[in-house]
Design a protein around this motif. Structure first.
Motif, mmCIF file in Angstrom:
data_model
loop_
_atom_site.group_PDB
_atom_site.id
_atom_site.type_symbol
_atom_site.label_atom_id
_atom_site.label_comp_id
_atom_site.label_asym_id
_atom_site.label_seq_id
_atom_site.Cartn_x
_atom_site.Cartn_y
_atom_site.Cartn_z
ATOM 1 N N ASN A 124 0.833 -1.196 0.000
ATOM 2 C CA ASN A 124 0.000 0.000 0.000
ATOM 3 C C ASN A 124 0.871 1.251 0.000
ATOM 4 O O ASN A 124 0.620 2.187 -0.765
ATOM 5 C CB ASN A 124 -0.924 -0.004 1.214
ATOM 6 C CG ASN A 124 -1.820 1.211 1.272
ATOM 7 O OD1 ASN A 124 -2.108 1.846 0.262
ATOM 8 N ND2 ASN A 124 -2.271 1.542 2.460
ATOM 9 N N SER B 202 0.820 3.695 -3.115
ATOM 10 C CA SER B 202 0.173 4.982 -2.839
ATOM 11 C C SER B 202 1.149 6.146 -2.818
ATOM 12 O O SER B 202 0.923 7.159 -3.468
ATOM 13 C CB SER B 202 -0.560 4.928 -1.498
ATOM 14 O OG SER B 202 -1.571 3.967 -1.538
ATOM 15 N N VAL B 203 2.222 6.011 -2.055
ATOM 16 C CA VAL B 203 3.132 7.137 -1.846
ATOM 17 C C VAL B 203 4.187 7.213 -2.941
ATOM 18 O O VAL B 203 4.411 8.267 -3.526
ATOM 19 C CB VAL B 203 3.790 7.041 -0.449
ATOM 20 C CG1 VAL B 203 4.800 8.147 -0.257
ATOM 21 C CG2 VAL B 203 2.725 7.072 0.634
ATOM 22 N N GLY C 243 2.123 6.838 -6.533
ATOM 23 C CA GLY C 243 0.985 7.734 -6.667
ATOM 24 C C GLY C 243 -0.318 7.048 -7.069
ATOM 25 O O GLY C 243 -1.231 7.703 -7.548
ATOM 26 N N GLN C 244 -0.424 5.765 -6.847
ATOM 27 C CA GLN C 244 -1.637 5.008 -7.186
ATOM 28 C C GLN C 244 -2.409 4.689 -5.909
ATOM 29 O O GLN C 244 -2.428 3.557 -5.448
ATOM 30 C CB GLN C 244 -1.253 3.713 -7.918
ATOM 31 C CG GLN C 244 -0.519 3.908 -9.212
ATOM 32 C CD GLN C 244 -1.410 4.514 -10.271
ATOM 33 O OE1 GLN C 244 -2.601 4.216 -10.333
ATOM 34 N NE2 GLN C 244 -0.839 5.366 -11.093
ATOM 35 N N GLN C 245 -3.085 5.706 -5.355
ATOM 36 C CA GLN C 245 -3.754 5.538 -4.072
ATOM 37 C C GLN C 245 -4.837 4.459 -4.121
ATOM 38 O O GLN C 245 -4.947 3.635 -3.204
ATOM 39 C CB GLN C 245 -4.381 6.855 -3.599
ATOM 40 C CG GLN C 245 -3.389 7.877 -3.126
ATOM 41 C CD GLN C 245 -2.822 8.692 -4.291
ATOM 42 O OE1 GLN C 245 -3.335 8.649 -5.411
ATOM 43 N NE2 GLN C 245 -1.754 9.421 -4.034
ATOM 44 N N GLY D 185 -3.344 1.009 -4.266
ATOM 45 C CA GLY D 185 -2.751 0.694 -2.970
ATOM 46 C C GLY D 185 -3.801 0.272 -1.955
ATOM 47 O O GLY D 185 -3.620 -0.701 -1.224
ATOM 48 N N ARG D 186 -4.913 0.991 -1.924
ATOM 49 C CA ARG D 186 -6.000 0.629 -1.014
ATOM 50 C C ARG D 186 -6.577 -0.734 -1.357
ATOM 51 O O ARG D 186 -6.904 -1.522 -0.469
ATOM 52 C CB ARG D 186 -7.103 1.677 -1.066
ATOM 53 C CG ARG D 186 -6.704 2.990 -0.474
ATOM 54 C CD ARG D 186 -7.806 4.009 -0.631
ATOM 55 N NE ARG D 186 -7.337 5.316 -0.209
ATOM 56 C CZ ARG D 186 -7.905 6.444 -0.578
ATOM 57 N NH1 ARG D 186 -8.966 6.432 -1.365
ATOM 58 N NH2 ARG D 186 -7.428 7.584 -0.149
#
Length: 79
Positions: free
Chosen positions: A25, A29-30, A33-35, A38-39
């Motif tokens: 995740n 996400s970080v 940049g694929q939030q 990641g979730r």
């Protein structure tokens, strides 16, 4: 190959099911940049861990209460 005890296998599944999806995740996400991805990976990994724990350790438990003595049950009904 080393055989794991039941407790060691449980801890390994638990730690792996928390750490791996959490790290994935973070990376997705970080770093990338694929939030949303990641979730999704975190939720699927955590859900899979819960399913493995349920199937491997909780489902086989015999969760029944003690059997009642028929004579004791009759005495309680009469009272």
């Amino acid at each position: 190959m080393v055989a794991l005890s039941g407790r060691a296998a449980f801890v390994l599944v638990l730690v792996t099911g928390i750490v791996v999806p959490g790290v994935m995740n973070f990376v997705l996400s970080v770093v990338l940049g694929q939030q949303m991805l990641g979730r999704l990976v975190w939720a699927l990994g955590y859900t899979l861990m819960i399913a493995v724990i349920w199937y491997g350790w909780i489902r086989p438990l015999d969760l029944t209460g003690p059997e009642r003595d028929p004579e004791e049950a009759e005495r309680k009904v009469k009272d």
